[in-house]
Design an enzyme around this catalytic site. Structure first.
Site, short mmCIF file in Angstrom:
data_model
loop_
_atom_site.label_atom_id
_atom_site.label_comp_id
_atom_site.label_asym_id
_atom_site.label_seq_id
_atom_site.Cartn_x
_atom_site.Cartn_y
_atom_site.Cartn_z
N HIS A 64 23.96 -10.55 130.73
CA HIS A 64 22.74 -9.89 131.20
C HIS A 64 21.55 -10.85 131.35
O HIS A 64 20.56 -10.47 131.99
CB HIS A 64 22.32 -8.77 130.24
CG HIS A 64 23.31 -7.67 130.09
ND1 HIS A 64 23.79 -6.95 131.17
CD2 HIS A 64 23.92 -7.16 128.99
CE1 HIS A 64 24.65 -6.04 130.73
NE2 HIS A 64 24.75 -6.15 129.42
N ASP B 36 33.66 -5.64 130.38
CA ASP B 36 32.70 -5.10 129.43
C ASP B 36 32.30 -3.69 129.88
O ASP B 36 32.35 -3.37 131.06
CB ASP B 36 31.48 -6.02 129.40
CG ASP B 36 30.53 -5.78 128.25
OD1 ASP B 36 29.79 -4.78 128.31
OD2 ASP B 36 30.50 -6.59 127.32
N HIS C 102 29.42 -2.64 130.16
CA HIS C 102 28.13 -2.72 130.84
C HIS C 102 28.23 -3.67 132.04
O HIS C 102 28.90 -4.70 131.98
CB HIS C 102 27.05 -3.22 129.87
CG HIS C 102 26.89 -2.36 128.66
ND1 HIS C 102 27.73 -2.47 127.57
CD2 HIS C 102 26.01 -1.38 128.37
CE1 HIS C 102 27.37 -1.59 126.66
NE2 HIS C 102 26.33 -0.91 127.11
N ASP D 122 33.50 -3.56 124.02
CA ASP D 122 32.76 -2.30 123.82
C ASP D 122 33.30 -1.14 124.64
O ASP D 122 32.72 -0.06 124.64
CB ASP D 122 31.26 -2.50 124.09
CG ASP D 122 30.97 -3.19 125.40
OD1 ASP D 122 31.92 -3.45 126.16
OD2 ASP D 122 29.79 -3.49 125.66
#
Length: 381
Positions: free
Chosen positions: A140, A176, A178, A259
């Site tokens: 990110h 992931d 995200h 995650d």
């Protein structure tokens, strides 16, 4: 460079550091839990990590980080670590000292160590091979701002390093929960970087929708809550592997965030760790250079077990049905205290690495999304 041009590749190598053992984002933060140290300890307890395969990560120098990050931001990050405080101006400009990106003791040194591992990995893979850096995957981070627990963007730095070391065409695959907004920001217009992301829809940062496509090769697949192993197998076999194979990459970077499993508190996906390991194994044969990074993962037992299994998969080690007592002792010693309650492990989190497969029905949303992106691929090919 083709595989036939590369020298015989060495065994897989693991880049790690002791900095992660006692470093924490704070007692209330999702990254208060140990992760990399657990993987190192589990791998050693199983006899999977001899000294010859382990590399102590260097800490990236400021000049090396400027391949993606601005000098002003790097100076602010180092100053925040030194002062253990930020001004309102720095907080507003660089997103430091926020609930997501707090001030903590190693807030520059820790991410700079992960970045150093990714930069080194690109150099070590010049002649091919496999490298695992579970501390990496901070996808990110933005050039001038911390973002989503990520102070630096080591996947971007890894891709840049691989390119300097002779890998022109690079496939970046991200599983992931995200969306990797920072990596897409860096390479969305780059025809030589294939980007594939499978992430939960409507999950922060709420980017990476199905219709998004950069000038380059960007394939985003947002998936609904409840994604299961059967659906991920479909995504793997009908989207990820064909895209990567057709791209013929000189290198693959896999962000293997943990995650997306059922037990993780930061998503509503319901994968078992078998889904991740199957992707790790399948991608290995598609390029002479392979870098596997960590990423998200906020349940200390599930992330430690998943990432230890990644290392076993990369080395072809058998994963036992029941862990030896030394490994059980490592998992049994973990704690997961939060600001409101203490979390207690399920029995199989201590005794096993492998989850029970979590199979199920393939939803219309997943099937339609895969078909939509496969149609784009067909036009591209």
């Amino acid at each position: 460079m083709q595989a036939s041009d590369l020298h015989a590749t060495p065994p897989a190598r693991f880049i790690g550091s002791e900095i992660y053992r006692h470093s924490s984002y704070g007692a209330w933060h999702p990254l208060r839990v140990p992760r990399v140290s657990t993987v190192m300890d589990l791998a050693r307890s199983m006899g999977w990590l001899p000294p010859a395969q382990f590399i102590t990560s260097p800490r990236a120098k400021t000049a090396a980080l400027m391949g993606y990050h601005t000098p002003t931001y790097l100076a602010a990050l180092q100053a925040a670590e030194a002062a253990q405080n930020v001004t309102d101006e720095v907080r507003a400009k660089h997103n430091l000292g926020t609930p997501s990106n707090p001030v903590f003791k190693e807030m520059f040194r820790r991410p700079a160590t992960a970045a150093g591992a990714s930069l080194l990995a690109g150099e070590l893979l010049r002649h091919g091979g496999v490298i695992y850096s579970p501390a990496g995957g901070t996808h990110h981070g933005l050039p001038d701002r911390a973002n989503g627990f990520c102070y630096l963007n080591d996947p971007v730095l890894a891709i840049q390093s691989l390119r300097r070391s002779g890998a022109q065409r690079i496939a970046y695959v991200d599983i992931d929960a995200h969306h990797p907004d920072g990596v897409e920001h860096a390479f969305a217009g780059d025809e030589d970087t294939l980007q594939i992301s499978v992430h939960e829809q409507n999950r922060w940062p709420r980017t990476g929708v199905l219709t998004d496509a950069g000038v380059g090769q960007v394939y985003n697949l947002p998936v609904p809550a409840g994604l299961n192993d059967t659906e991920m197998a479909l995504i793997r076999d009908e989207l990820i592997l064909p895209l990567v194979a057709d791209f013929r990459p000189d290198a693959i970077v896999l962000q293997c965030g943990a995650d997306a499993v059922t037990e993780d508190p930061q998503s509503r996906l319901t994968l078992s760790n078998n889904a991740h390991w199957a992707i790790v194994a399948a991608l290995r044969t598609l390029s002479p250079r392979y870098l596997v990074l960590g990423g998200g993962g906020y349940n200390p037992w599930s992330v430690g077990r998943l990432w230890a299994g990644v290392w076993a998969t990369l080395n072809g080690h058998d994963i036992p049905d029941v862990l030896p007592q030394a490994a059980q002792g490592i998992l049994g010693a973990l704690t997961w205290a939060g600001p409101f309650r203490q979390h207690h492990p399920q029995a199989h989190w201590i005794t096993t690495l492998r989850d029970t497969p979590r199979e199920g029905v393939i939803s219309d949303a997943v099937r339609t999304g895969v078909q939509s992106l496969a149609t784009r691929r067909a036009r591209w090919v």
